[in-house]
Design an enzyme around this catalytic site. Structure first.
Site, PDB file in Angstrom:
ATOM      1  N   SER A 190       0.483  -1.213  -0.192  1.00 21.14           N
ATOM      2  CA  SER A 190       0.254   0.171  -0.203  1.00 21.14           C
ATOM      3  C   SER A 190       1.304   1.430   0.276  1.00 21.14           C
ATOM      4  CB  SER A 190      -1.308   0.297   1.119  1.00 21.14           C
ATOM      5  OG  SER A 190      -0.496  -0.503   2.675  1.00 21.14           O
ATOM      6  N   HIS A 218      -5.300  -4.261  -1.914  1.00 20.16           N
ATOM      7  CA  HIS A 218      -4.401  -3.569  -2.758  1.00 20.16           C
ATOM      8  C   HIS A 218      -5.141  -3.544  -4.144  1.00 20.16           C
ATOM      9  CE1 HIS A 218      -4.756   0.313  -0.429  1.00 20.16           C
ATOM     10  NE2 HIS A 218      -4.030  -0.321   1.124  1.00 20.16           N
ATOM     11  N   LYS A 249     -12.270  -1.307  -0.226  1.00 23.83           N
ATOM     12  CA  LYS A 249     -11.164  -0.690  -0.624  1.00 23.83           C
ATOM     13  C   LYS A 249     -12.540  -1.010  -2.378  1.00 23.83           C
ATOM     14  CE  LYS A 249      -7.782  -0.296   1.509  1.00 23.83           C
ATOM     15  NZ  LYS A 249      -6.908  -1.589   2.494  1.00 23.83           N
TER      16      LYS A 249
HETATM   17  C1  LIG Z   1      -6.870  -1.984   4.117  1.00 26.72           C
HETATM   18  C2  LIG Z   1      -6.214  -2.785   4.422  1.00 26.72           C
HETATM   19  C3  LIG Z   1      -6.879  -4.208   5.451  1.00 26.72           C
HETATM   20  C4  LIG Z   1      -7.996  -3.642   6.181  1.00 26.72           C
HETATM   21  O1  LIG Z   1      -8.765  -4.071   5.493  1.00 26.72           O
HETATM   22  P1  LIG Z   1     -10.186  -3.531   6.279  1.00 26.72           P
HETATM   23  O2  LIG Z   1     -11.267  -4.199   5.664  1.00 26.72           O
HETATM   24  O3  LIG Z   1     -11.018  -1.769   5.789  1.00 26.72           O
HETATM   25  O4  LIG Z   1     -10.230  -3.817   7.794  1.00 26.72           O
HETATM   26  C5  LIG Z   1      -5.904  -5.170   5.485  1.00 26.72           C
HETATM   27  N1  LIG Z   1      -5.105  -5.521   4.838  1.00 26.72           N
HETATM   28  C6  LIG Z   1      -4.622  -4.759   3.898  1.00 26.72           C
HETATM   29  C7  LIG Z   1      -3.253  -5.190   2.615  1.00 26.72           C
HETATM   30  C8  LIG Z   1      -5.377  -3.640   3.555  1.00 26.72           C
HETATM   31  O5  LIG Z   1      -4.758  -3.077   3.129  1.00 26.72           O
END
Ligand SMILES: *Cc1c(COP(=O)(O)O)cnc(C)c1O
Length: 415
Positions: A190, A218, A249
């Site tokens: 990320s 991502h 996301k």
């Molecule tokens: C955003 C993210 C999470 C968390 O996701 P949520 O569903 O908001 O808890 C977990 N792992 C990665 C790699 C992320 O980028």
């Protein structure tokens, strides 16, 4: 009450310390729906300002897509607001199972289990499938929620240098005596927007008889030719033992996550994963929204194609302007400023120009690696990106960083 003045003072001091160190997180209030154009109150109490958002995880522009909003409304009407239960007591509706099947189909796995969030999926999965006879070998830059999940698991833990396949191989050899070995990585990282070398990792896992875990939060929905994820990009669909991902996301932006992969591993999670057993699952309107997102993405690759096009335009524009970006091809595009204060100043000035992008600096990224992380969306039109590029050029000129090397920027502003 035992919350004495002395106790209060203790916490006030810590919080003031964060402020003095420039590490205090100040939230900005958005008064509109999440989209390319948003209305923001910042600083608190200031009049609303219309700005272009280039730092959301709204990769496919689904957060306020009319069809997704409608599907959520319909789901609310047909299946109610909430479950008032965890899955195994009386919290499983037909649509939960439908969504699980659709995710399985989309990711090309054997089975899927939903979690309240991907943080919860990562928090529960390791403990559910590994024991103290096993080892977890993780990339050093994995997401915070994976680190939490690893902490909760009794298996031994080791790491390999970020994306360093030789180092990973050494670690696989070192731990050859373990009952099970699990290699753990993010699909897309990320902070830098780079991707894990999944083809090579699959090869190593086969050679050393290890399981492969990929968090594709991502990537799901837009990486790979049909948006299935990093495993599609590297031609290893069907060969990842566990994929975790989020619906927060690209796949809608609301909430929820899952573990998808080998049938037995998913079943182990259903029997044993604590966030699944002891926390309410995804609310019906959100389930209905994610189902719609997957329908849209399965019917056409238009949105991920548009995202790819936007990303190319944006990366080229920043490079032509003379800014330094992390190379790659994902929609995560970090503009490198190296110095923390410079990153904050550029972010503030961009905001003045109507562009919302946040500076990241230590401890979120390494010391001397401060940056503005921009994230491109299929919800952006070229005119949004042109306006944002103009703002970057104007602000970049003010700080005299256009066309300058890393060395020159560091000499002028420090690390
Ligand atoms: C955003 C993210 C999470 C968390 O996701 P949520 O569903 O908001 O808890 C977990 N792992 C990665 C790699 C992320 O980028």
């Amino acid at each position: 009450m035992a919350f004495t003045e002395k106790t209060r003072g203790l916490y006030s001091e810590i919080l003031t310390g964060l402020q003095t160190a420039g590490l205090f997180k100040q939230e900005r209030f958005i008064h509109s729906a999440q989209a390319a154009d948003i209305e923001v109150e910042y600083p608190t109490g200031a009049p609303l300002k219309k700005v272009i958002n280039i730092c959301a995880n709204n990769y496919l522009g689904m957060s306020s897509h009319p069809e997704v909003v409608k599907a959520a409304h319909d789901g609310l009407d047909s299946h109610g607001y909430g479950m008032s239960s965890v899955r195994f007591i009386c919290g499983t509706q037909d649509i939960h199972r439908t969504l699980e099947s659709m995710v399985t189909q989309f990711l090309g796995t054997e089975d899927t289990i939903l979690f309240p969030s991907c943080l919860d999926a990562n928090g529960g999965v390791f403990e559910a499938v590994l024991t103290k006879d096993d080892v977890m070998i993780s990339d050093r830059l994995v997401h915070a929620s994976i680190i939490d999940g690893i902490r909760l698991c009794s298996a031994m833990h080791d790491t390999f240098k970020h994306s360093d396949m030789e180092h990973l191989e050494e670690k696989l050899q070192l731990h050859s005596d373990k009952r099970l070995k699990m290699v753990i990585t993010d699909g897309v990282f990320s902070m830098d927007g780079d991707t894990a070398k999944l083809d090579k990792m699959v090869e190593l896992c086969e050679k050393y008889n290890a399981l492969l875990f990929v968090d594709d939060s991502h990537a799901s929905g837009f990486i790979g030719k049909t948006g299935r994820g990093t495993h599609e990009k590297y031609g290893v669909m069907g060969e990842i033992d566990i994929i975790t991902t989020t619906f927060g996301k690209g796949l809608g932006g609301a909430s929820g996550g899952c573990v998808s992969g080998r049938r037995e591993l998913v079943e182990m999670c259903r029997q044993k994963a604590r966030p699944y057993l002891f926390s309410n699952t995804i609310a019906p309107p959100v389930v209905a929204g994610v189902i719609k997102v997957l329908e849209i993405l399965s019917a056409s690759t238009d949105r991920r194609d548009k995202l790819e096009h936007n990303t190319e335009f944006w990366r080229k524009g920043l490079i032509d302007a003379g800014l330094i970006i992390k190379s790659g091809d994902t929609p995560i595009v970090p503009v490198m400023l190296f110095n923390a204060k410079l990153a904050q100043d550029v972010s503030r000035d961009l905001y003045e120009e109507g562009i919302y992008a946040i500076g990241f600096f230590f401890p979120v990224v390494s010391q001397g690696q401060a940056r503005i992380r921009t994230q491109i969306s299929a919800g952006h039109e070229i005119h949004h990106l042109e306006k944002a590029l103009d703002a970057f050029k104007k602000v970049g000129k003010k700080y005299d960083i256009l066309g300058k090397s890393k060395q020159e920027i560091i000499e002028r502003y420090g690390m």
